[in-house]
Design a protein around this motif. Structure first.
Motif, PDB file in Angstrom:
ATOM      1  N   VAL A 383     -27.072  96.855 -41.817  1.00  0.00           N
ATOM      2  CA  VAL A 383     -26.959  95.941 -42.966  1.00  0.00           C
ATOM      3  C   VAL A 383     -26.322  94.623 -42.539  1.00  0.00           C
ATOM      4  O   VAL A 383     -26.784  93.539 -42.923  1.00  0.00           O
ATOM      5  N   TYR A 384     -25.263  94.704 -41.737  1.00  0.00           N
ATOM      6  CA  TYR A 384     -24.596  93.501 -41.240  1.00  0.00           C
ATOM      7  C   TYR A 384     -25.574  92.648 -40.436  1.00  0.00           C
ATOM      8  O   TYR A 384     -25.625  91.414 -40.586  1.00  0.00           O
ATOM      9  N   GLY A 385     -26.352  93.284 -39.577  1.00  0.00           N
ATOM     10  CA  GLY A 385     -27.307  92.550 -38.756  1.00  0.00           C
ATOM     11  C   GLY A 385     -28.369  91.856 -39.570  1.00  0.00           C
ATOM     12  O   GLY A 385     -28.704  90.699 -39.326  1.00  0.00           O
ATOM     13  N   VAL A 386     -28.903  92.548 -40.579  1.00  0.00           N
ATOM     14  CA  VAL A 386     -29.957  91.960 -41.405  1.00  0.00           C
ATOM     15  C   VAL A 386     -29.417  90.794 -42.231  1.00  0.00           C
ATOM     16  O   VAL A 386     -29.993  89.703 -42.254  1.00  0.00           O
ATOM     17  N   ILE A 387     -28.297  91.015 -42.923  1.00  0.00           N
ATOM     18  CA  ILE A 387     -27.730  89.967 -43.780  1.00  0.00           C
ATOM     19  C   ILE A 387     -27.308  88.756 -42.949  1.00  0.00           C
ATOM     20  O   ILE A 387     -27.567  87.604 -43.310  1.00  0.00           O
ATOM     21  N   LEU A 430     -35.685  81.126 -38.487  1.00  0.00           N
ATOM     22  CA  LEU A 430     -36.538  82.226 -38.958  1.00  0.00           C
ATOM     23  C   LEU A 430     -37.038  83.063 -37.780  1.00  0.00           C
ATOM     24  O   LEU A 430     -37.073  84.301 -37.850  1.00  0.00           O
ATOM     25  N   VAL A 431     -37.447  82.395 -36.699  1.00  0.00           N
ATOM     26  CA  VAL A 431     -37.896  83.123 -35.504  1.00  0.00           C
ATOM     27  C   VAL A 431     -36.759  83.975 -34.943  1.00  0.00           C
ATOM     28  O   VAL A 431     -36.942  85.160 -34.616  1.00  0.00           O
ATOM     29  N   LEU A 432     -35.572  83.383 -34.839  1.00  0.00           N
ATOM     30  CA  LEU A 432     -34.418  84.128 -34.340  1.00  0.00           C
ATOM     31  C   LEU A 432     -34.035  85.264 -35.274  1.00  0.00           C
ATOM     32  O   LEU A 432     -33.610  86.336 -34.833  1.00  0.00           O
ATOM     33  N   CYS A 433     -34.196  85.038 -36.581  1.00  0.00           N
ATOM     34  CA  CYS A 433     -33.913  86.075 -37.565  1.00  0.00           C
ATOM     35  C   CYS A 433     -34.816  87.285 -37.357  1.00  0.00           C
ATOM     36  O   CYS A 433     -34.354  88.434 -37.325  1.00  0.00           O
ATOM     37  N   VAL A 434     -36.114  87.030 -37.210  1.00  0.00           N
ATOM     38  CA  VAL A 434     -37.068  88.127 -36.996  1.00  0.00           C
ATOM     39  C   VAL A 434     -36.736  88.879 -35.711  1.00  0.00           C
ATOM     40  O   VAL A 434     -36.721  90.119 -35.672  1.00  0.00           O
ATOM     41  N   GLN A 435     -36.421  88.131 -34.657  1.00  0.00           N
ATOM     42  CA  GLN A 435     -36.100  88.773 -33.381  1.00  0.00           C
ATOM     43  C   GLN A 435     -34.826  89.599 -33.494  1.00  0.00           C
ATOM     44  O   GLN A 435     -34.756  90.725 -32.971  1.00  0.00           O
ATOM     45  N   ARG A 438     -35.517  92.759 -35.383  1.00  0.00           N
ATOM     46  CA  ARG A 438     -36.297  93.685 -34.554  1.00  0.00           C
ATOM     47  C   ARG A 438     -35.419  94.386 -33.511  1.00  0.00           C
ATOM     48  O   ARG A 438     -35.686  95.537 -33.137  1.00  0.00           O
ATOM     49  N   ASP A 439     -34.370  93.703 -33.053  1.00  0.00           N
ATOM     50  CA  ASP A 439     -33.506  94.253 -32.014  1.00  0.00           C
ATOM     51  C   ASP A 439     -32.442  95.208 -32.547  1.00  0.00           C
ATOM     52  O   ASP A 439     -31.698  95.805 -31.776  1.00  0.00           O
ATOM     53  N   LEU A 440     -32.337  95.315 -33.883  1.00  0.00           N
ATOM     54  CA  LEU A 440     -31.324  96.202 -34.449  1.00  0.00           C
ATOM     55  C   LEU A 440     -31.640  97.661 -34.128  1.00  0.00           C
ATOM     56  O   LEU A 440     -32.815  98.025 -33.973  1.00  0.00           O
ATOM     57  N   PRO A 441     -30.626  98.511 -34.048  1.00  0.00           N
ATOM     58  CA  PRO A 441     -30.851  99.941 -33.712  1.00  0.00           C
ATOM     59  C   PRO A 441     -31.361 100.727 -34.912  1.00  0.00           C
ATOM     60  O   PRO A 441     -30.655 101.536 -35.492  1.00  0.00           O
TER      61      PRO A 441
END
Length: 442
Positions: A383-387, A430-435, A438-441
């Motif tokens: 959740v922390y990573g997404v937000i 936005l590109v960095l956000c998507v990446q 995607r890298d979250l566990p």
């Protein structure tokens, strides 16, 4: 960066409306809020990212780090311009875009503050534990740093806070420049690094370097610090722009200096350091081997200055945003009426003394201490990573929206340059956000 058609004196266009404030002459003595926002945004993690870039690619990605500083100049200028041109806070602007912004910000300040509090305390504790080995464990140093930051912000208002931050920035500046000179940079390679180039496999790494240096929620806090300084109308616009540019040029010096250290000390000898804050402890060991204990200890002092500015900057700045957020939700005037104005309203409670400000200070300090002694729960990490990943595109794109709409007076809306930079920043984030998502566990 906005197209401006207003005059320095007189009344609004057509002779109607309130008088246009006279544009004040920019002066070095006014510099302050920009130093605060730049120092808060450049933490230990940013220094490590730049070091690793220098260690991996030499001077090749210097241009990306400099470009990142220019993007942050544009973002902070846009936030400051909104506050001065409209007389409204950024939270007020976000709320005008719809209830979805309130939902996002609620989740962000709750989860992000909880996790960031632990990370900031740990980062500030690392150099202290290295400077004073055997005194106490790292976790207890972290607790001490958290409580110290809480007490400092709790009992001081903006004027003292700014002076302390400026002094710490001076320490960071001297240490990083000394190290860059000490490792004897290759000036030819340094200049060549200003020419854009992408080594094989470096695209996402480069985008991260552009977007990551000095990029946090504290960019949104810049307008609040501008108001806290007493700058409240368009008469301060030129002063704000000088303040902002000087601050991020200072950030650029930090970034270039650390990249020089990475290129000369790590890249040339093939030394690798750990990612994250612990990489700076590794660098301290390398410096001690190469240049002696005195240089290593001086570096740790600079590491502490970088970490503690991020800690107290977030403790103060994000608490300002939260206090304004609570006031808006309650339907009251927000921070703009409560900070250190030259002529504060009679009986107004200074925002730094308000219950919401202090409640968020407590939230940043004590609940996160549990994470210092426990592993972070998997769900919380996700959740922390997404937000967190969504915040920088959220900031760039909402500023683009607000500053091109009727919410902003015509003469202070974005010009083509601001639109180009903010639009490019929005796409980059936005590109960095998507990446990052995607890298979250998962």
């Amino acid at each position: 960066m906005a197209d401006t058609a207003n005059t320095a004196h007189g009344t609004a266009h057509g002779g109607e409306g309130p008088p246009v404030p006279a544009l004040r002459r920019p002066s070095w003595r006014h510099i302050g809020p920009g130093i605060v926002v730049a120092a808060t945004g450049v933490g230990a993690g940013d220094l490590v990212a730049t070091l690793v870039a220098g260690g991996k690619y030499g001077y090749t990605l210097l241009w990306a780090a400099v470009l990142g500083c220019l993007i942050k100049i544009s973002l902070a200028e846009a936030a400051g311009r909104w506050h001065l041109a409209t007389g409204r806070t950024l939270l007020d602007g976000w709320r005008s875009l719809g209830p979805w912004t309130t939902v996002y910000f609620t989740g962000y300040v709750a989860v992000w503050g909880f996790v960031y509090g632990a990370a900031a305390m740990s980062s500030t504790a690392l150099p202290l534990a290295a400077l004073f080995p055997g005194v106490m464990g790292l976790k207890w140093w972290a607790v001490l740093c958290g409580v110290g930051g809480l007490l400092f912000v709790w009992f001081n208002r903006y004027a003292v806070f700014e002076k302390v931050m400026t002094a710490l920035v001076g320490v960071m500046f001297l240490v990083t420049v000394y190290l860059a000179v000490r490792v004897a940079p290759n000036l030819g390679d340094l200049l060549a690094g200003l020419v854009p180039a992408l080594p094989d496999g470096s695209l996402l790494y480069t985008l991260g370097l552009v977007g990551g240096v000095g990029g946090t929620i504290t960019l949104a806090a810049y307008g609040y610090w501008v108001n806290a300084k007493g700058w409240r109308d368009t008469g301060w616009m030129r002063v704000m722009r000088l303040d902002n540019r000087v601050a991020y040029l200072t950030t650029g010096v930090f970034v270039v200096a650390m990249l020089i250290v990475g290129a000369e000390l790590l890249h040339s000898s093939g030394i690798a350091i750990a990612k994250g804050d612990k990489g700076l402890i590794d660098l301290g060991g390398v410096l001690e081997e190469e240049y002696g204990a005195a240089t290593a200890k001086l570096f740790l002092v600079g590491f502490f200055a970088a970490s503690v500015t991020s800690l107290i900057g977030v403790w103060q700045g994000v608490s300002l945003l939260f206090a304004d957020f609570v006031a808006r939700v309650r339907g009251r005037d927000g921070v703009s009426a409560a900070t250190e104005a030259p002529e504060p309203e009679a009986g107004a409670v200074p925002v730094e003394r308000s219950a919401p400000f202090r409640a968020y200070l407590l939230w940043l300090t004590f609940p996160p201490m549990s994470l210092l002694f426990l592993d972070q729960p998997f769900a919380l990490v996700v959740v922390y990573g997404v937000i967190g990943a969504f915040f920088m595109p959220f900031l760039a794109l909402t500023l683009l929206w607000l500053l091109n709409s009727s919410r902003t007076p015509g003469e202070w809306r974005n010009g083509w340059l601001s639109n180009t930079v903010l639009g490019a920043a929005g796409v980059l984030f936005l590109v960095l956000c998507v990446q990052q998502v995607r890298d979250l566990p998962w």
